[in-house]
Design a protein around this motif. Structure first.
Motif, PDB file in Angstrom:
ATOM      1  N   ASP A 224       0.824  -1.207   0.000  1.00  0.00           N
ATOM      2  CA  ASP A 224       0.000   0.000   0.000  1.00  0.00           C
ATOM      3  C   ASP A 224       0.861   1.261   0.000  1.00  0.00           C
ATOM      4  O   ASP A 224       0.541   2.248  -0.676  1.00  0.00           O
ATOM      5  N   MET A 225       1.977   1.233   0.734  1.00  0.00           N
ATOM      6  CA  MET A 225       2.856   2.389   0.776  1.00  0.00           C
ATOM      7  C   MET A 225       3.558   2.588  -0.565  1.00  0.00           C
ATOM      8  O   MET A 225       3.722   3.725  -1.036  1.00  0.00           O
ATOM      9  N   ILE A 226       3.955   1.496  -1.182  1.00  0.00           N
ATOM     10  CA  ILE A 226       4.626   1.588  -2.473  1.00  0.00           C
ATOM     11  C   ILE A 226       3.648   2.062  -3.550  1.00  0.00           C
ATOM     12  O   ILE A 226       3.987   2.889  -4.403  1.00  0.00           O
ATOM     13  N   LEU A 227       2.411   1.562  -3.509  1.00  0.00           N
ATOM     14  CA  LEU A 227       1.394   2.006  -4.467  1.00  0.00           C
ATOM     15  C   LEU A 227       1.144   3.504  -4.320  1.00  0.00           C
ATOM     16  O   LEU A 227       1.042   4.231  -5.312  1.00  0.00           O
ATOM     17  N   GLY A 228       1.041   3.974  -3.077  1.00  0.00           N
ATOM     18  CA  GLY A 228       0.796   5.393  -2.850  1.00  0.00           C
ATOM     19  C   GLY A 228       1.881   6.264  -3.454  1.00  0.00           C
ATOM     20  O   GLY A 228       1.594   7.307  -4.072  1.00  0.00           O
ATOM     21  N   LEU A 229       3.134   5.855  -3.308  1.00  0.00           N
ATOM     22  CA  LEU A 229       4.241   6.637  -3.866  1.00  0.00           C
ATOM     23  C   LEU A 229       4.280   6.538  -5.386  1.00  0.00           C
ATOM     24  O   LEU A 229       4.623   7.513  -6.075  1.00  0.00           O
ATOM     25  N   ASN A 230       3.903   5.387  -5.913  1.00  0.00           N
ATOM     26  CA  ASN A 230       3.862   5.232  -7.361  1.00  0.00           C
ATOM     27  C   ASN A 230       2.826   6.156  -7.976  1.00  0.00           C
ATOM     28  O   ASN A 230       3.072   6.819  -8.999  1.00  0.00           O
ATOM     29  N   ARG A 231       1.665   6.246  -7.344  1.00  0.00           N
ATOM     30  CA  ARG A 231       0.623   7.126  -7.864  1.00  0.00           C
ATOM     31  C   ARG A 231       0.973   8.596  -7.621  1.00  0.00           C
ATOM     32  O   ARG A 231       0.580   9.474  -8.391  1.00  0.00           O
ATOM     33  N   LEU A 232       1.719   8.862  -6.565  1.00  0.00           N
ATOM     34  CA  LEU A 232       2.177  10.228  -6.342  1.00  0.00           C
ATOM     35  C   LEU A 232       3.135  10.653  -7.445  1.00  0.00           C
ATOM     36  O   LEU A 232       3.111  11.808  -7.893  1.00  0.00           O
ATOM     37  N   SER A 233       3.952   9.738  -7.917  1.00  0.00           N
ATOM     38  CA  SER A 233       4.846  10.031  -9.034  1.00  0.00           C
ATOM     39  C   SER A 233       4.027  10.387 -10.277  1.00  0.00           C
ATOM     40  O   SER A 233       4.366  11.315 -11.026  1.00  0.00           O
ATOM     41  N   SER A 234       2.931   9.660 -10.484  1.00  0.00           N
ATOM     42  CA  SER A 234       2.049   9.961 -11.619  1.00  0.00           C
ATOM     43  C   SER A 234       1.450  11.360 -11.474  1.00  0.00           C
ATOM     44  O   SER A 234       1.327  12.108 -12.458  1.00  0.00           O
ATOM     45  N   LEU A 235       1.071  11.713 -10.248  1.00  0.00           N
ATOM     46  CA  LEU A 235       0.502  13.038 -10.013  1.00  0.00           C
ATOM     47  C   LEU A 235       1.502  14.138 -10.333  1.00  0.00           C
ATOM     48  O   LEU A 235       1.137  15.186 -10.876  1.00  0.00           O
ATOM     49  N   MET A 236       2.777  13.920 -10.012  1.00  0.00           N
ATOM     50  CA  MET A 236       3.783  14.930 -10.312  1.00  0.00           C
ATOM     51  C   MET A 236       3.879  15.175 -11.821  1.00  0.00           C
ATOM     52  O   MET A 236       4.022  16.317 -12.270  1.00  0.00           O
ATOM     53  N   TRP A 237       3.773  14.101 -12.589  1.00  0.00           N
ATOM     54  CA  TRP A 237       3.833  14.263 -14.043  1.00  0.00           C
ATOM     55  C   TRP A 237       2.579  14.966 -14.558  1.00  0.00           C
ATOM     56  O   TRP A 237       2.642  15.821 -15.445  1.00  0.00           O
ATOM     57  N   ILE A 238       1.426  14.643 -13.962  1.00  0.00           N
ATOM     58  CA  ILE A 238       0.186  15.319 -14.344  1.00  0.00           C
ATOM     59  C   ILE A 238       0.293  16.821 -14.058  1.00  0.00           C
ATOM     60  O   ILE A 238      -0.136  17.649 -14.868  1.00  0.00           O
TER      61      ILE A 238
END
Length: 252
Positions: A224-238
């Motif tokens: 869950d922690m790794i998924l959260g950071l992965n999606r946060l990386s996507s948000l930075m690109w957005i």
């Protein structure tokens, strides 16, 4: 009189694993040696009789063992916290290069980069971006709690996006924002450059999380922690895409 240093007693006791340490009448323990013996609960033997001023074990002398206050992952019980160790949780100590401590260091670095990106956004007259980053900052700050207290991340919704949307929109930005993928340039301005730096730190933090929460077989214990950071990386690109597309209004 011959001085027995910490290095001497460490060697004599095989690093605290065997003991006891024999102290002859013509030998004196240095303060560092006394601290080591006390912390590692190593017995001290005086074969020629206890020298004057040396108290019996249990009487509060430097050689008398004190109640341990800390535990370690390798089974040692310590009365004082060594400088090269730190708290994993509660009174459990680990070495400072432990993967979970390194991960917490990346969380700290990530918080610092978020605030710098906010400053850059405010400097370019874009409070909307700074406010979105404030939400990101709040999410990241909870990660230490997730780690230390073993709390689940729970449902993820960042700046209005679900995890599925974050993945979709970051993969197909032209479809959703009218802006294709692009390569960053020095002419793009402080806010966009700060977002790009922030994106890279998120990725490094995700890698540190994988190192911290994997078992010997490579399976993760905190997906869950790794998924959260992965999606946060996507948000930075957005955010970078939206800035490049002019979707953040600059306000004077």
């Amino acid at each position: 009189m011959a001085l027995l240093t910490e290095e001497d007693v460490r060697r004599m006791s095989d690093n605290g694993a065997r003991g006891p340490v024999v102290v002859n009448r013509d030998q004196v323990l240095t303060p560092g040696a006394k601290d080591y013996l006390r912390e590692h609960r190593v017995e001290v033997v005086y074969p020629q009789g206890r020298p004057e001023g040396a108290a019996k074990p249990g009487s509060g002398s430097a050689e008398a063992p004190s109640a341990p206050r800390y535990q370690t992952l390798f089974g040692a019980a310590l009365t004082e916290k060594p400088e090269h160790m730190t708290h994993l949780k509660g009174n459990l100590l680990v070495f400072k290069d432990h993967p979970r401590i390194a991960f917490r260091g990346w969380i700290d670095a990530l918080e610092a980069e978020i605030t710098l990106a906010q400053q850059a956004a405010a400097g370019e007259g874009c409070p909307a971006l700074a406010e979105e980053l404030e939400e990101v900052l709040g999410f990241v700050r909870r990660y230490i709690r997730f780690d230390v207290l073993d709390e689940p991340v729970g449902s993820i919704r960042l700046c209005g996006y679900t995890p599925e949307q974050l993945r979709e929109y970051s993969h197909y930005p032209e479809k959703h924002f009218g802006q294709p993928h692009f390569m960053i340039r020095y002419t793009d301005g402080p806010a966009l450059l700060a977002l790009n730096k922030l994106r890279t730190v998120v990725r490094q933090t995700e890698l540190a999380a994988y190192a911290a929460f994997r078992d010997p077989d490579g399976n993760v214990t905190r997906s869950d922690m790794i998924l959260g950071l992965n999606r946060l990386s996507s948000l930075m690109w957005i955010m970078m895409i939206k800035w490049k597309a002019g979707q953040y209004r600059r306000q004077s």
